[in-house]
Design a protein around this motif. Structure first.
Motif, PDB file in Angstrom:
ATOM      1  N   ALA A   1       0.784  -1.075   0.084  1.00  0.00           N
ATOM      2  CA  ALA A   1       0.019   0.036  -0.037  1.00  0.00           C
ATOM      3  C   ALA A   1       0.821   1.179  -0.138  1.00  0.00           C
ATOM      4  N   ALA A   2       0.288   2.420  -0.158  1.00  0.00           N
ATOM      5  CA  ALA A   2       1.048   3.748  -0.005  1.00  0.00           C
ATOM      6  C   ALA A   2       0.177   4.855   0.584  1.00  0.00           C
ATOM      7  N   PHE A   3       0.739   5.834   1.080  1.00  0.00           N
ATOM      8  CA  PHE A   3      -0.189   7.028   1.555  1.00  0.00           C
ATOM      9  C   PHE A   3       0.808   8.207   1.094  1.00  0.00           C
ATOM     10  N   ARG A   4      -0.034   9.433   1.144  1.00  0.00           N
ATOM     11  CA  ARG A   4       0.383  10.628   0.977  1.00  0.00           C
ATOM     12  C   ARG A   4       0.231  11.676   1.778  1.00  0.00           C
ATOM     13  N   LEU A   5       1.344  12.359   2.363  1.00  0.00           N
ATOM     14  CA  LEU A   5       1.262  13.353   3.614  1.00  0.00           C
ATOM     15  C   LEU A   5       1.318  14.599   2.866  1.00  0.00           C
ATOM     16  N   PRO A   6       0.062  15.590   3.155  1.00  0.00           N
ATOM     17  CA  PRO A   6       0.280  16.945   2.728  1.00  0.00           C
ATOM     18  C   PRO A   6       1.319  17.931   3.299  1.00  0.00           C
ATOM     19  N   ALA A   7       1.735  17.370   4.520  1.00  0.00           N
ATOM     20  CA  ALA A   7       2.650  17.983   5.423  1.00  0.00           C
ATOM     21  C   ALA A   7       3.310  16.971   6.221  1.00  0.00           C
ATOM     22  N   ALA A   8       4.691  17.626   6.984  1.00  0.00           N
ATOM     23  CA  ALA A   8       5.517  16.512   7.536  1.00  0.00           C
ATOM     24  C   ALA A   8       4.462  16.252   8.833  1.00  0.00           C
TER      25      ALA A   8
ATOM     26  N   ASN B   1      -3.844  14.878   7.676  1.00  0.00           N
ATOM     27  CA  ASN B   1      -4.754  13.814   6.849  1.00  0.00           C
ATOM     28  C   ASN B   1      -4.235  13.171   5.720  1.00  0.00           C
ATOM     29  N   ALA B   2      -4.166  12.003   5.680  1.00  0.00           N
ATOM     30  CA  ALA B   2      -3.410  11.218   4.693  1.00  0.00           C
ATOM     31  C   ALA B   2      -4.261  10.917   3.718  1.00  0.00           C
ATOM     32  N   THR B   3      -3.663  10.950   2.263  1.00  0.00           N
ATOM     33  CA  THR B   3      -4.442  10.132   1.434  1.00  0.00           C
ATOM     34  C   THR B   3      -3.769   8.809   1.002  1.00  0.00           C
ATOM     35  N   THR B   4      -4.936   7.932   1.012  1.00  0.00           N
ATOM     36  CA  THR B   4      -4.272   6.468   0.823  1.00  0.00           C
ATOM     37  C   THR B   4      -4.489   5.744  -0.485  1.00  0.00           C
ATOM     38  N   PHE B   5      -3.626   4.720  -0.705  1.00  0.00           N
ATOM     39  CA  PHE B   5      -3.438   4.180  -2.017  1.00  0.00           C
ATOM     40  C   PHE B   5      -3.537   2.646  -1.666  1.00  0.00           C
ATOM     41  N   THR B   6      -3.974   1.635  -2.927  1.00  0.00           N
ATOM     42  CA  THR B   6      -3.680   0.304  -2.934  1.00  0.00           C
ATOM     43  C   THR B   6      -2.654   0.309  -3.996  1.00  0.00           C
ATOM     44  N   ARG B   7      -1.428  -0.428  -3.921  1.00  0.00           N
ATOM     45  CA  ARG B   7      -0.490  -0.834  -4.949  1.00  0.00           C
ATOM     46  C   ARG B   7      -0.829  -2.127  -5.408  1.00  0.00           C
TER      47      ARG B   7
END
Length: 220
Positions: A117-124, A182-188
């Motif tokens: 999986a993966a996620f994206r953080l808009p800030a540290a 708030n993280a954005t989540t992804f399936t890899r």
């Protein structure tokens, strides 16, 4: 004026056909022109001498038949271009086989018992944890990543102690100094094959699903 004006209503029936082949379209255009000329000659031979054809109307009808033929030719050209574009798109898509696609969601892409999986953080964030959630809603496992910078982060989860069918997905808990991030989540999911449907590149993924390219967030 024409004593018996030519009926061109049927001459354009092939213009909007979406199933005609290129060669058939060209033949239809030629056949349409041939029918028109035969009708025109027949009407000239049988016209009323006291009420001859009007030159302006005859010119208009000749323009109409040329328009029909022109549209037929344009349709043939566009279909050929669309076929070439689809073939080129599929060839380019072959380079994506073996790469991982990120699809918006909170599920794992499993390679055996390894969840990806993966996620994206808009800030540290100074504190990032990922909870693995079971089908019954319980937390199966928790991964602690500590502090992470802003941006995209991929991770694997060793699910050898659990069956993938018992896993519902995951959630990310991130904060920075007590403030939630708030993280954005992804399936890899690994791309296993490509195809083309209705002019759109289709990607077959490791879980057996098929998605169009516009459903993929990015590739890694």
């Amino acid at each position: 004026m024409f004593s018996n004006p030519l009926d061109l209503s049927g001459l354009g029936n092939t213009v909007g056909s979406s199933t005609a082949k290129s060669a058939t379209s060209a033949t239809n255009a030629e056949a349409t022109q041939d029918r028109f000329l035969k009708l025109l000659v027949a009407q000239l031979n049988n016209q009323d001498p006291m009420n001859p054809m009007d030159n302006a109307q005859m010119t208009t009808q000749m323009t109409q038949i040329n328009t029909v033929a022109g549209i037929e030719s344009l349709n043939t050209t566009l279909k050929g271009m669309a076929a070439q574009y689809s073939a080129m798109q599929t060839m380019q898509g072959v380079s994506l086989i073996g790469r991982e696609a990120l699809v918006a969601g909170t599920q794992f892409g499993f390679d055996g018992t390894v969840g990806k999986a993966a996620f994206r953080l808009p800030a540290a964030a100074s504190n990032v944890q990922v909870d693995v959630i079971g089908k019954d809603g319980s937390v199966i496992d928790t991964l602690d990543f500590g502090g992470l910078t802003a941006g995209q982060h991929s991770f694997n989860w060793d699910g050898s102690d659990h069956s993938p069918t018992d896993v519902a997905g995951y959630r990310v808990r991130a904060s920075n100094g007590g403030t939630p991030v708030n993280a954005t989540t992804f399936t890899r999911l690994t791309v296993t094959a490509v195809g083309n449907k209705d002019g759109q590149l289709q990607l077959e993924l490791q879980d057996g699903s098929t998605l169009s390219q516009d459903k993929i967030t990015t590739f890694i």
